[in-house]
Write a protein that holds these residues in place. Structure first.
Motif, PDB file in Angstrom:
ATOM      1  N   ILE A   1       0.819  -1.197   0.000  1.00  0.00           N
ATOM      2  CA  ILE A   1       0.000   0.000   0.000  1.00  0.00           C
ATOM      3  C   ILE A   1       0.869   1.270   0.000  1.00  0.00           C
ATOM      4  O   ILE A   1       0.448   2.298  -0.458  1.00  0.00           O
ATOM      5  N   VAL A   2       2.101   1.188   0.522  1.00  0.00           N
ATOM      6  CA  VAL A   2       3.007   2.331   0.443  1.00  0.00           C
ATOM      7  C   VAL A   2       3.450   2.447  -1.011  1.00  0.00           C
ATOM      8  O   VAL A   2       3.814   1.465  -1.645  1.00  0.00           O
ATOM      9  N   SER A   3       3.408   3.647  -1.541  1.00  0.00           N
ATOM     10  CA  SER A   3       3.744   3.818  -2.952  1.00  0.00           C
ATOM     11  C   SER A   3       5.257   3.851  -3.158  1.00  0.00           C
ATOM     12  O   SER A   3       6.030   4.059  -2.231  1.00  0.00           O
ATOM     13  N   SER A   4       5.643   3.654  -4.420  1.00  0.00           N
ATOM     14  CA  SER A   4       7.053   3.690  -4.787  1.00  0.00           C
ATOM     15  C   SER A   4       7.203   4.554  -6.032  1.00  0.00           C
ATOM     16  O   SER A   4       6.211   4.998  -6.612  1.00  0.00           O
ATOM     17  N   GLU A   5       8.439   4.750  -6.443  1.00  0.00           N
ATOM     18  CA  GLU A   5       8.690   5.554  -7.644  1.00  0.00           C
ATOM     19  C   GLU A   5       7.971   4.979  -8.861  1.00  0.00           C
ATOM     20  O   GLU A   5       7.614   5.712  -9.780  1.00  0.00           O
ATOM     21  N   ASN A   6       7.724   3.669  -8.867  1.00  0.00           N
ATOM     22  CA  ASN A   6       7.008   3.044  -9.980  1.00  0.00           C
ATOM     23  C   ASN A   6       5.541   3.472 -10.051  1.00  0.00           C
ATOM     24  O   ASN A   6       4.890   3.262 -11.072  1.00  0.00           O
ATOM     25  N   ASP A   7       5.020   4.054  -8.965  1.00  0.00           N
ATOM     26  CA  ASP A   7       3.619   4.456  -8.917  1.00  0.00           C
ATOM     27  C   ASP A   7       3.381   5.898  -9.358  1.00  0.00           C
ATOM     28  O   ASP A   7       2.228   6.309  -9.503  1.00  0.00           O
ATOM     29  N   VAL A   8       4.429   6.666  -9.555  1.00  0.00           N
ATOM     30  CA  VAL A   8       4.277   8.094  -9.859  1.00  0.00           C
ATOM     31  C   VAL A   8       3.387   8.311 -11.085  1.00  0.00           C
ATOM     32  O   VAL A   8       2.443   9.108 -11.048  1.00  0.00           O
ATOM     33  N   ALA A   9       3.645   7.613 -12.184  1.00  0.00           N
ATOM     34  CA  ALA A   9       2.853   7.805 -13.407  1.00  0.00           C
ATOM     35  C   ALA A   9       1.391   7.458 -13.166  1.00  0.00           C
ATOM     36  O   ALA A   9       0.486   8.186 -13.612  1.00  0.00           O
ATOM     37  N   GLY A  10       1.126   6.361 -12.453  1.00  0.00           N
ATOM     38  CA  GLY A  10      -0.249   5.953 -12.179  1.00  0.00           C
ATOM     39  C   GLY A  10      -0.977   6.933 -11.271  1.00  0.00           C
ATOM     40  O   GLY A  10      -2.166   7.233 -11.493  1.00  0.00           O
ATOM     41  N   ILE A  11      -0.290   7.434 -10.271  1.00  0.00           N
ATOM     42  CA  ILE A  11      -0.895   8.435  -9.380  1.00  0.00           C
ATOM     43  C   ILE A  11      -1.192   9.696 -10.170  1.00  0.00           C
ATOM     44  O   ILE A  11      -2.292  10.257 -10.095  1.00  0.00           O
ATOM     45  N   TYR A  12      -0.222  10.138 -10.955  1.00  0.00           N
ATOM     46  CA  TYR A  12      -0.416  11.363 -11.721  1.00  0.00           C
ATOM     47  C   TYR A  12      -1.598  11.226 -12.693  1.00  0.00           C
ATOM     48  O   TYR A  12      -2.418  12.128 -12.813  1.00  0.00           O
ATOM     49  N   GLU A  13      -1.677  10.095 -13.354  1.00  0.00           N
ATOM     50  CA  GLU A  13      -2.780   9.851 -14.295  1.00  0.00           C
ATOM     51  C   GLU A  13      -4.127   9.920 -13.573  1.00  0.00           C
ATOM     52  O   GLU A  13      -5.097  10.436 -14.107  1.00  0.00           O
ATOM     53  N   MET A  14      -4.167   9.425 -12.360  1.00  0.00           N
ATOM     54  CA  MET A  14      -5.411   9.436 -11.595  1.00  0.00           C
ATOM     55  C   MET A  14      -5.794  10.832 -11.108  1.00  0.00           C
ATOM     56  O   MET A  14      -6.969  11.198 -11.114  1.00  0.00           O
ATOM     57  N   ILE A  15      -4.816  11.616 -10.673  1.00  0.00           N
ATOM     58  CA  ILE A  15      -5.135  12.915 -10.081  1.00  0.00           C
ATOM     59  C   ILE A  15      -5.205  14.045 -11.104  1.00  0.00           C
ATOM     60  O   ILE A  15      -5.805  15.085 -10.821  1.00  0.00           O
ATOM     61  N   GLU A  16      -4.616  13.863 -12.272  1.00  0.00           N
ATOM     62  CA  GLU A  16      -4.539  14.951 -13.256  1.00  0.00           C
ATOM     63  C   GLU A  16      -5.910  15.548 -13.601  1.00  0.00           C
ATOM     64  O   GLU A  16      -6.042  16.777 -13.636  1.00  0.00           O
ATOM     65  N   PRO A  17      -6.958  14.745 -13.842  1.00  0.00           N
ATOM     66  CA  PRO A  17      -8.265  15.364 -14.130  1.00  0.00           C
ATOM     67  C   PRO A  17      -8.782  16.232 -12.978  1.00  0.00           C
ATOM     68  O   PRO A  17      -9.445  17.248 -13.202  1.00  0.00           O
ATOM     69  N   PHE A  18      -8.461  15.859 -11.743  1.00  0.00           N
ATOM     70  CA  PHE A  18      -8.899  16.632 -10.582  1.00  0.00           C
ATOM     71  C   PHE A  18      -8.089  17.914 -10.441  1.00  0.00           C
ATOM     72  O   PHE A  18      -8.597  18.923  -9.958  1.00  0.00           O
TER      73      PHE A  18
END
Length: 158
Positions: A1-18
């Motif tokens: 559940i703790v994020s890593s550098e590999n999650d940056v693109a996925g997090i950004y993709e999720m939050i960008e519309p917001f």
């Protein structure tokens, strides 16, 4: 559940519309990379379906921010689960004073025991960088113990 550098693109993709709609403060990818250790994710089939940030402050304060659940997974308790997890993490980190800043989802946090407060109640280092132009509402919850969280969850109406 703790994020890593590999999650940056996925997090950004999720939050960008917001971010684009003004619901979230802009978080460029390089800032996400720098702060990635303070982000948490829920995944399903290796895809991020929810994320949030937990920032620890002085004097026993923690801020929950950037909380997003993918549209197709909303109303299934994912947001409740993420909030519950982050509140527990706050208590374990000796931060019983948990706060959120929001321009849109105030009622949801009130339903989870948060109470409106003022900028003056924020920890000094967070108060210094509060964006008055954004006019975010501040909600805070004092959590005495994990047991208290367990008891409160029994009353959630899912």
């Amino acid at each position: 559940i703790v994020s890593s550098e590999n999650d940056v693109a996925g997090i950004y993709e999720m939050i960008e519309p917001f971010i684009a709609s003004g619901y979230l403060v802009d978080r460029p990818k390089n800032v996400l990379e720098k702060d990635i250790s303070s982000y948490y994710v829920f995944t399903r089939d290796n895809l991020i379906i929810a994320c949030a940030q937990l920032k620890l402050f002085e004097n026993g304060f923690a801020e929950i921010g950037c909380m997003v659940v993918k549209k197709e997974y909303r109303s299934q308790g994912r947001g409740d689960a993420m909030l519950c997890f982050l509140e527990r993490m706050s208590v374990l980190c000796d931060c019983p004073n948990v706060f959120v800043l929001s321009t849109q989802t105030m009622e949801w946090f009130v339903e989870h025991g948060y109470k409106g407060t003022t900028v003056d109640q924020l920890p000094p280092s967070r108060k210094e960088v509060y964006n008055h132009q954004r006019k975010s509402k501040i909600y805070m919850k004092r959590i005495k113990s994990i047991r208290e969280l367990d008891a409160a969850e029994l009353w959630w109406n899912r």
